[in-house]
Design a protein around this motif. Structure first.
Motif, mmCIF file in Angstrom:
data_model
loop_
_atom_site.group_PDB
_atom_site.id
_atom_site.type_symbol
_atom_site.label_atom_id
_atom_site.label_comp_id
_atom_site.label_asym_id
_atom_site.label_seq_id
_atom_site.Cartn_x
_atom_site.Cartn_y
_atom_site.Cartn_z
ATOM 1 N N GLU A 109 0.858 -1.307 0.057
ATOM 2 C CA GLU A 109 -0.237 0.163 0.054
ATOM 3 C C GLU A 109 0.862 1.463 0.038
ATOM 4 O OE1 GLU A 109 -2.565 -0.192 3.333
ATOM 5 O OE2 GLU A 109 -3.686 -1.808 2.645
ATOM 6 N N GLY A 110 0.399 2.310 -0.654
ATOM 7 C CA GLY A 110 1.056 3.623 -0.596
ATOM 8 C C GLY A 110 1.750 3.885 -1.945
ATOM 9 N N GLU A 111 1.733 5.152 -2.212
ATOM 10 C CA GLU A 111 2.241 5.807 -3.415
ATOM 11 C C GLU A 111 3.080 7.238 -2.834
ATOM 12 O OE1 GLU A 111 1.403 7.727 -7.622
ATOM 13 O OE2 GLU A 111 0.100 6.122 -7.079
ATOM 14 N N PHE A 112 4.321 7.643 -3.297
ATOM 15 C CA PHE A 112 4.980 8.544 -2.540
ATOM 16 C C PHE A 112 5.643 9.286 -3.680
ATOM 17 C CE2 PHE A 112 5.482 4.249 -0.470
ATOM 18 C CZ PHE A 112 4.728 4.632 0.616
ATOM 19 N N ALA A 113 5.620 10.611 -3.309
ATOM 20 C CA ALA A 113 6.285 11.564 -4.219
ATOM 21 C C ALA A 113 7.596 11.813 -3.758
ATOM 22 C CB ALA A 113 5.428 12.881 -4.331
ATOM 23 N N SER A 114 7.936 11.538 -2.634
ATOM 24 C CA SER A 114 9.412 11.419 -2.223
ATOM 25 C C SER A 114 10.326 10.488 -2.229
ATOM 26 C CB SER A 114 9.241 12.230 -0.753
ATOM 27 O OG SER A 114 10.522 12.344 -0.194
ATOM 28 N N GLU A 115 11.537 10.390 -2.726
ATOM 29 C CA GLU A 115 12.495 9.126 -2.822
ATOM 30 C C GLU A 115 12.648 8.879 -1.640
ATOM 31 O OE1 GLU A 115 16.336 8.072 -4.762
ATOM 32 O OE2 GLU A 115 15.329 9.599 -5.774
ATOM 33 N N LYS A 116 12.919 9.744 -0.425
ATOM 34 C CA LYS A 116 13.374 9.310 0.828
ATOM 35 C C LYS A 116 12.350 8.949 1.426
ATOM 36 C CE LYS A 116 16.099 9.658 4.336
ATOM 37 N NZ LYS A 116 17.353 8.768 4.437
ATOM 38 N N GLU A 117 10.990 9.268 1.350
ATOM 39 C CA GLU A 117 9.900 8.769 2.079
ATOM 40 C C GLU A 117 9.706 7.168 1.447
ATOM 41 O OE1 GLU A 117 5.148 9.458 2.970
ATOM 42 O OE2 GLU A 117 6.170 10.709 1.300
ATOM 43 N N GLU A 143 11.489 7.994 -13.806
ATOM 44 C CA GLU A 143 11.847 9.823 -13.563
ATOM 45 C C GLU A 143 12.242 9.970 -12.161
ATOM 46 O OE1 GLU A 143 8.330 11.516 -15.130
ATOM 47 O OE2 GLU A 143 8.925 10.925 -17.266
ATOM 48 N N ARG A 144 12.001 9.297 -10.845
ATOM 49 C CA ARG A 144 12.379 9.673 -9.916
ATOM 50 C C ARG A 144 11.433 10.694 -9.082
ATOM 51 N NH1 ARG A 144 19.143 8.431 -9.251
ATOM 52 N NH2 ARG A 144 18.289 7.817 -7.237
ATOM 53 N N LYS A 145 10.389 10.660 -9.532
ATOM 54 C CA LYS A 145 9.287 11.582 -8.967
ATOM 55 C C LYS A 145 7.968 10.788 -8.564
ATOM 56 C CE LYS A 145 10.141 14.750 -12.856
ATOM 57 N NZ LYS A 145 9.401 15.558 -13.997
ATOM 58 N N ARG A 146 7.643 9.879 -8.779
ATOM 59 C CA ARG A 146 6.636 8.947 -8.326
ATOM 60 C C ARG A 146 7.157 7.450 -7.946
ATOM 61 N NH1 ARG A 146 2.244 8.217 -12.202
ATOM 62 N NH2 ARG A 146 1.231 6.941 -10.576
ATOM 63 N N PHE A 147 6.753 6.872 -6.739
ATOM 64 C CA PHE A 147 7.477 5.623 -6.238
ATOM 65 C C PHE A 147 6.030 4.830 -5.643
ATOM 66 C CE2 PHE A 147 10.428 8.975 -5.870
ATOM 67 C CZ PHE A 147 11.590 8.535 -6.615
ATOM 68 N N MET A 148 6.220 3.477 -5.861
ATOM 69 C CA MET A 148 5.562 2.489 -5.030
ATOM 70 C C MET A 148 6.346 1.316 -4.685
ATOM 71 S SD MET A 148 2.186 2.511 -7.607
ATOM 72 C CE MET A 148 2.986 2.254 -9.197
ATOM 73 N N LEU A 149 5.711 0.539 -3.894
ATOM 74 C CA LEU A 149 6.631 -0.660 -3.416
ATOM 75 C C LEU A 149 6.091 -1.879 -3.567
ATOM 76 C CD1 LEU A 149 6.461 0.702 0.538
ATOM 77 C CD2 LEU A 149 8.282 1.394 -1.255
ATOM 78 N N CYS A 150 7.210 -2.651 -3.902
ATOM 79 C CA CYS A 150 6.902 -4.378 -4.100
ATOM 80 C C CYS A 150 7.307 -5.208 -2.951
ATOM 81 C CB CYS A 150 7.670 -4.602 -5.602
ATOM 82 S SG CYS A 150 7.059 -3.862 -7.024
ATOM 83 N N GLY A 151 6.413 -6.022 -2.699
ATOM 84 C CA GLY A 151 6.670 -6.930 -1.527
ATOM 85 C C GLY A 151 7.521 -8.102 -1.671
ATOM 86 N N MET A 152 7.818 -8.659 -0.611
ATOM 87 C CA MET A 152 8.954 -9.894 -0.696
ATOM 88 C C MET A 152 8.149 -10.926 -1.469
ATOM 89 S SD MET A 152 12.078 -9.694 0.473
ATOM 90 C CE MET A 152 13.219 -8.946 1.461
ATOM 91 N N GLY A 153 8.881 -11.512 -2.411
ATOM 92 C CA GLY A 153 8.451 -12.605 -3.020
ATOM 93 C C GLY A 153 7.581 -12.501 -4.345
#
Length: 328
Positions: free
Chosen positions: A165-173, A191-201
């Motif tokens: 869950e979550g979408e981030f506009a900050s690379e540090k966050e 582009e290092r502007k929008r980020f999302m996360l991928c889970g393990m496996g």
């Protein structure tokens, strides 16, 4: 008198006869003398001469100097003339370049005397800025980003089921949120502007929007596993600078026979030294008894009017030592 003369003559003749018989040499001795004479003749020159025999010829030298070669002088003279001609030509060129062009036309000026306005625009400094500050020439120092150093998989993402869950506009966050359950960060569009996360496996799939995966696992630790920033900076600054009290061990595994108990909750020898220094009645000597299962630690000091006089040993189950403060 006349009768004596013949008798003397007879005596002389008789004596010579006897001597002759005694002085006669043997044939073997005469042969040895002849052999010695022949040997002497070989050793000594048979003729007298003022000239010495001719000496043996000297060996021929193996190394010869260049100057001994025939024609070397002529070759050197020609070489010097060639060098002198080059120097003369260069000297004439230099004189022509730096000579004053007064009296000539403006277009005939040399590069050293020409009008600077006709030599092009003034240098704006971009060249030297790019040399000193980098190839971009922006003058800005490149700042390291939080996800620098992470393995990058171009044109890759993970399916929606594998995303956290979550979408981030900050690379540090995004870096801080990518914990132990996060395997990688999706850089949308790379582009290092929008980020999302991928889970393990999670399942990695090709990206249609040119996104890229920045993998945290397995080379990088999660944020919770990284070292914390320093806390209580003032304490550690004073501690490392040596501002605290100095003391040394005086008697190990021994305690003073009589001493004043210092209340202050000292939990270490260093804290006990601070309490002893703050008490005006204390001498430089103090002891510290370590805590046990039944009793807390005890800090005491020997007062100025008493002696520590520690006994040779401690009771069973008690541990401690006597220290003395070092005064600079």
């Amino acid at each position: 008198m006349k009768r004596l003369v013949p008798s003397l003559a007879l005596l002389v003749v008789a004596s010579w006869g006897v001597a002759g018989t005694n002085l006669r040499r043997k044939p073997a001795d005469e042969a040895a003398d002849k052999a010695a004479d022949k040997a002497t003749d070989k050793e000594w020159p048979s003729e007298l001469s003022l000239t010495s025999p001719a000496p043996k010829p000297l060996p021929e030298r193996q190394v010869h100097m260049d100057a001994e070669r025939e024609g070397w002088v002529v070759d050197q003279q020609r070489w010097r003339k060639r060098m002198e001609s080059k120097v003369d030509d260069f000297t004439k060129t230099l004189k022509a370049v730096i000579a004053d062009d007064a009296g000539k036309k403006i277009g005939d000026d040399g590069p050293f005397w020409a009008d600077l306005e006709t030599m092009g625009k003034v240098e704006d400094g971009k060249f030297w800025e790019s040399v000193c500050n980098g190839a971009k020439g922006t003058g800005k120092v490149e700042v390291k980003r939080p996800l620098d150093g992470w393995d990058v998989a171009a044109n890759m993402t993970c399916d929606k089921k594998s995303r956290l869950e979550g979408e981030f506009a900050s690379e540090k966050e995004a870096e801080l949120k990518c914990g132990s359950a996060c395997a990688s960060v999706i850089d949308v569009g790379c582009e290092r502007k929008r980020f999302m996360l991928c889970g393990m496996g999670g399942t990695e799939t090709p990206a249609e929007d040119h996104s890229c995966l920045r993998r945290r696992f397995p080379e990088h630790r999660p944020p919770a596993g990284k070292p914390q920033k320093p806390v209580e900076k003032e304490f550690w600054k004073s501690f490392c600078s040596g501002a605290g009290l100095r003391f040394r061990l005086l008697f190990d595994n021994r305690l003073c026979a009589a001493a004043k108990v210092l209340d202050g909750g000292a939990r270490s020898e260093g804290q006990c030294a601070d309490l002893a220094a703050a008490e005006s009645t204390c001498s430089l000597v103090f002891d510290f008894q370590e805590a046990t299962d039944k009793a807390p630690p005890v800090c005491r000091c020997a007062t100025k009017d008493t002696k520590c006089a520690p006994p040779p040993s401690l009771a069973a189950g008690v541990a401690g030592a006597v220290y003395i403060r070092v005064v600079a």
